[in-house]
Write a protein that holds these residues in place. Structure first.
Motif, PDB file in Angstrom:
ATOM      1  N   LYS A 255       0.803  -1.376  -0.112  1.00 62.28           N
ATOM      2  CA  LYS A 255      -0.113  -0.035  -0.179  1.00 62.28           C
ATOM      3  C   LYS A 255       1.000   1.263  -0.063  1.00 62.28           C
TER       4      LYS A 255
ATOM      5  N   GLN B 165      -5.086   6.510  -5.260  1.00 62.59           N
ATOM      6  CA  GLN B 165      -6.240   5.846  -5.648  1.00 62.59           C
ATOM      7  C   GLN B 165      -6.116   4.378  -5.444  1.00 62.59           C
ATOM      8  N   GLU B 166      -4.856   3.848  -5.788  1.00 58.49           N
ATOM      9  CA  GLU B 166      -4.407   2.595  -5.585  1.00 58.49           C
ATOM     10  C   GLU B 166      -4.571   2.234  -4.132  1.00 58.49           C
TER      11      GLU B 166
ATOM     12  N   ASP C 201      -6.600   3.624  -1.873  1.00 56.75           N
ATOM     13  CA  ASP C 201      -7.989   3.317  -1.604  1.00 56.75           C
ATOM     14  C   ASP C 201      -8.506   1.984  -2.259  1.00 56.75           C
ATOM     15  N   THR C 202      -8.222   1.455  -3.216  1.00 58.28           N
ATOM     16  CA  THR C 202      -8.678   0.221  -3.817  1.00 58.28           C
ATOM     17  C   THR C 202      -7.965  -0.866  -3.039  1.00 58.28           C
TER      18      THR C 202
ATOM     19  N   VAL D  52     -10.035  -1.276   0.081  1.00 62.08           N
ATOM     20  CA  VAL D  52     -11.317  -1.796   0.039  1.00 62.08           C
ATOM     21  C   VAL D  52     -11.052  -3.220   0.046  1.00 62.08           C
ATOM     22  N   ILE D  53     -10.125  -3.755  -0.913  1.00 64.44           N
ATOM     23  CA  ILE D  53      -9.662  -5.202  -0.865  1.00 64.44           C
ATOM     24  C   ILE D  53      -9.444  -5.749   0.403  1.00 64.44           C
TER      25      ILE D  53
ATOM     26  N   GLU E 183     -20.458   4.915  -4.689  1.00 66.49           N
ATOM     27  CA  GLU E 183     -18.884   4.539  -5.013  1.00 66.49           C
ATOM     28  C   GLU E 183     -18.578   3.512  -4.533  1.00 66.49           C
ATOM     29  N   GLN E 184     -18.896   3.306  -3.115  1.00 68.34           N
ATOM     30  CA  GLN E 184     -18.435   2.208  -2.303  1.00 68.34           C
ATOM     31  C   GLN E 184     -19.041   0.872  -2.980  1.00 68.34           C
TER      32      GLN E 184
ATOM     33  N   ARG F 177     -17.348  -0.225  -6.177  1.00 72.36           N
ATOM     34  CA  ARG F 177     -16.029  -0.781  -5.930  1.00 72.36           C
ATOM     35  C   ARG F 177     -16.392  -2.048  -5.391  1.00 72.36           C
TER      36      ARG F 177
ATOM     37  N   ASN G 277     -17.319  -4.350  -8.262  1.00 75.96           N
ATOM     38  CA  ASN G 277     -16.205  -4.548  -9.081  1.00 75.96           C
ATOM     39  C   ASN G 277     -15.073  -5.687  -8.676  1.00 75.96           C
ATOM     40  N   ILE G 278     -15.144  -5.486  -7.353  1.00 76.52           N
ATOM     41  CA  ILE G 278     -14.066  -6.502  -6.692  1.00 76.52           C
ATOM     42  C   ILE G 278     -14.862  -7.908  -6.604  1.00 76.52           C
TER      43      ILE G 278
END
Length: 155
Positions: A82, A88-89, A91-92, A95-96, A136-137, A140, A143-144
């Motif tokens: 991280k 942005q990466e 944040d992604t 989420v993961i 937005e969440q 995400r 998408n995940i």
């Protein structure tokens, strides 16, 4: 990525030294043809040092970078990655990581409470959580989920 945000990893420290850093710092002050030649020499030196890390029988110095098998987890790996990503990466990755932790929590709950049934509380926890998340969440997570389903198809 901005050069102020560029960080060195433990691996970078193993294959480099202060002499190589000094040479890299001098590159802007020499002519372009010399820059190309010197850059190739520096990278060649780093490549040779990388190969040397794997030549000894016991894993050599690479063992310093290795996590013990029982302590390593995908969550720890993502947390280690991280700091090197863009905002942005990061944040992604957050989420993961949160999803993986949620799945682990759910698995622990199911293991502790016995076999689960579709009608039982916590049956599809993620679907129950979606309404309280921002659009937005939610996007995400979808998408995940799609990415994870695709990955499971290959496993």
């Amino acid at each position: 990525m901005e050069k102020d945000n560029l960080k060195l990893t433990d691996f970078d420290y193993l294959i480099g030294d202060h002499h190589l850093q000094m040479i890299k710092a001098a590159l802007p002050y020499v002519q372009v043809p010399q820059q190309k030649f010197i850059s190739l020499l520096v990278k060649g030196n780093e490549l040779m040092r990388t190969a040397e890390l794997f030549q000894s029988d016991g894993g050599g110095e690479m063992g310093i970078c290795s996590m013990e098998a029982d302590k390593a987890s995908p969550i720890e790996m993502l947390n280690a990655m991280k700091p090197y990503g863009t905002r942005q990466e990061q944040d992604t990755l957050d989420v993961i990581i949160n999803l993986l932790q949620g799945f682990q929590l759910r698995k622990n709950y199911q293991d502790a409470s016995g076999p689960s049934h579709p009608g039982q509380p916590g049956g599809d926890l993620l679907e129950k959580l979606k309404p309280i998340l921002s659009p937005e969440q939610q996007a995400r997570i979808e998408n995940i989920q799609l990415m994870m389903q695709t990955m499971q198809a290959f496993v």
